[in-house]
Design an enzyme around this catalytic site. Structure first.
Site, PDB file in Angstrom:
ATOM      1  N   CYS A  35       0.827  -1.209   0.000  1.00 36.78           N
ATOM      2  CA  CYS A  35       0.000   0.000   0.000  1.00 36.78           C
ATOM      3  C   CYS A  35       0.856   1.253   0.000  1.00 36.78           C
ATOM      4  O   CYS A  35       0.562   2.212   0.733  1.00 36.78           O
ATOM      5  CB  CYS A  35      -0.923   0.003   1.207  1.00 36.78           C
ATOM      6  N   ASP A  36       1.930   1.246  -0.745  1.00 35.91           N
ATOM      7  CA  ASP A  36       2.772   2.431  -0.853  1.00 35.91           C
ATOM      8  C   ASP A  36       2.830   2.784  -2.327  1.00 35.91           C
ATOM      9  O   ASP A  36       3.121   1.926  -3.167  1.00 35.91           O
ATOM     10  CB  ASP A  36       4.179   2.123  -0.323  1.00 35.91           C
TER      11      ASP A  36
END
Ligand SMILES: *Cc1c(COP(=O)(O)O)cnc(C)c1O
Length: 376
Positions: free
Chosen positions: A324-325
């Protein structure tokens, strides 16, 4: 990609991406280096892949080792190589780590300034030091410019200081940049090195060694010259610049030793589009920048990717990792062509991943475990 790797993956049952490294390929690479450069000692750059099986194999074949920390020195010693086969090649060392290396028997150290020389004179008296020269890394796909090495103008002073403090001013080193696809790139650095050898000889300091560094490439999407082409070009430059007084030489291959020995198996987690009209699909894998593919940073290293659908027509895809980056995107500026028939759940094989993958993997960002590794 070897049959042994494919066979291993056929029988693997665990979930999640993994690296499989074939030691036969590492052995062949070592033999290629030692055959192409018989008068040059090989110091494997441990950071490329410090797996104990790799170190043991290379120790058994007679390799020496370039290390960057006390832990790497201990890993090499545990593989059976003696301390006289180890170079502490990092130019940035704590004095207590130099002392620890010295206590473990290491007597060869890299420096690039007088302050580092002084640490070594105190913590590792009488050792041999080589001075690293700045090298701009032009032509390399993963350049190492600026951070390491000093201006060639400064190197004689650094080595003179070492000599004055009772160390052996042993030689010079440089690194022409990792994944260096131009075998001619060693020439300029060797010319500079020869000038420094002459300069110091006039002051009564006789250097003995040139450390040619790493930079030997592995094949990704583009072809690369063979090790032999590098050996020929380097030998020619040595003769040209040192005449009949050729110094002892060493090389420090990392990528060139293990890169092509490894393959990562990963899985397609999602294929989607951001808008109906988009031409480019997004393909998300279960591996990304944080669990093994850090060298896709700035899209510098482009790995070959094999799928079961190779041969079908292809389309441009943005390739991204699972975390989730938002920096966890592998290829976007230059989209990657993948088969249109690729599906969610498909396995993909990422080639040339034996170097700079497992240890560049985070300990568990977003709950994704570090990259698993099997050495066969
Ligand atoms: C990383 C490193 C190497 C290995 O470089 P490759 O391009 O992977 O061969 C060699 N020498 C030093 C000092 C290094 O830091």
């Amino acid at each position: 990609m070897t049959d042994r790797i494919l066979e291993f993956l056929r029988n693997r049952r665990e979930d999640g991406p993994c690296l499989v490294l074939d030691l036969d390929v590492v052995r062949e690479n070592y033999m290629s280096f030692s055959r192409a450069m018989p008068d040059t000692r090989v110091f494997y750059a441990v950071k490329a892949n410090p797996d104990p099986n790799v170190l043991e194999l290379l120790a058994g074949l007679g390799s020496c080792f370039d290390t960057a920390s006390v832990v790497e020195i201990e890993q090499v010693l545990a593989s059976g190589a003696s301390a006289d086969r180890i170079s502490f090649g990092n130019t940035i060392k704590k004095e207590r780590d130099i002392l620890r290396a010295y206590q473990l028997g290491v007597r060869l150290f890299a420096v690039d300034c007088e302050a580092e020389v002084e640490k070594i004179a105190r913590a590792a008296p009488g050792s041999r030091v080589f001075c690293r020269l700045l090298c701009d890394g032009a032509g390399a796909e993963w350049p190492l410019s600026r951070k390491f090495g000093c201006d060639p103008e400064m190197a004689p002073r650094v080595l003179e200081h070492a000599h004055r403090l009772g160390l052996t001013a042993f030689g010079l080193s440089f690194h022409v940049g990792s994944q260096q696809r131009n075998p001619g790139m060693w020439d300029g650095a060797l010319k500079t090195a020869a000038t420094i050898f002459r300069d110091l000889a006039e002051r009564g300091i006789v250097l003995q060694m040139v450390n040619l560094g790493g930079g030997f490439p592995t094949r990704y999407l583009k072809n690369v010259p063979a090790v032999k082409a590098y050996a020929q070009s380097i030998t020619r430059s040595l003769h040209k610049h040192f005449g009949n007084q050729i110094p002892e030489t060493i090389i420090e291959p990392g990528r060139g030793m293990v890169g092509n020995a490894g393959v990562i198996e990963a899985e397609v987690v999602l294929i989607s589009k951001k808008a109906d009209a988009d031409k480019v699909k997004w393909v998300y894998l279960d591996i990304g920048k944080f669990n093994g593919l850090a060298e896709t940073m700035d899209e510098m290293i482009r790995y070959p990717i094999r799928t079961a659908f190779d041969g079908d027509s292809t389309e441009p895809c943005v390739l991204a990792g699972p975390s989730c980056d938002s920096v966890d995107v592998l290829y976007e500026k230059e989209p990657y062509f993948l088969p249109v028939s690729l599906e969610i759940g498909s396995k993909v094989l990422i080639e040339g991943t034996g170097a700079y993958t497992t240890t560049y993997s985070s300990v568990g960002f977003n709950g994704f475990p570090p990259l698993k590794s099997y050495v066969i």
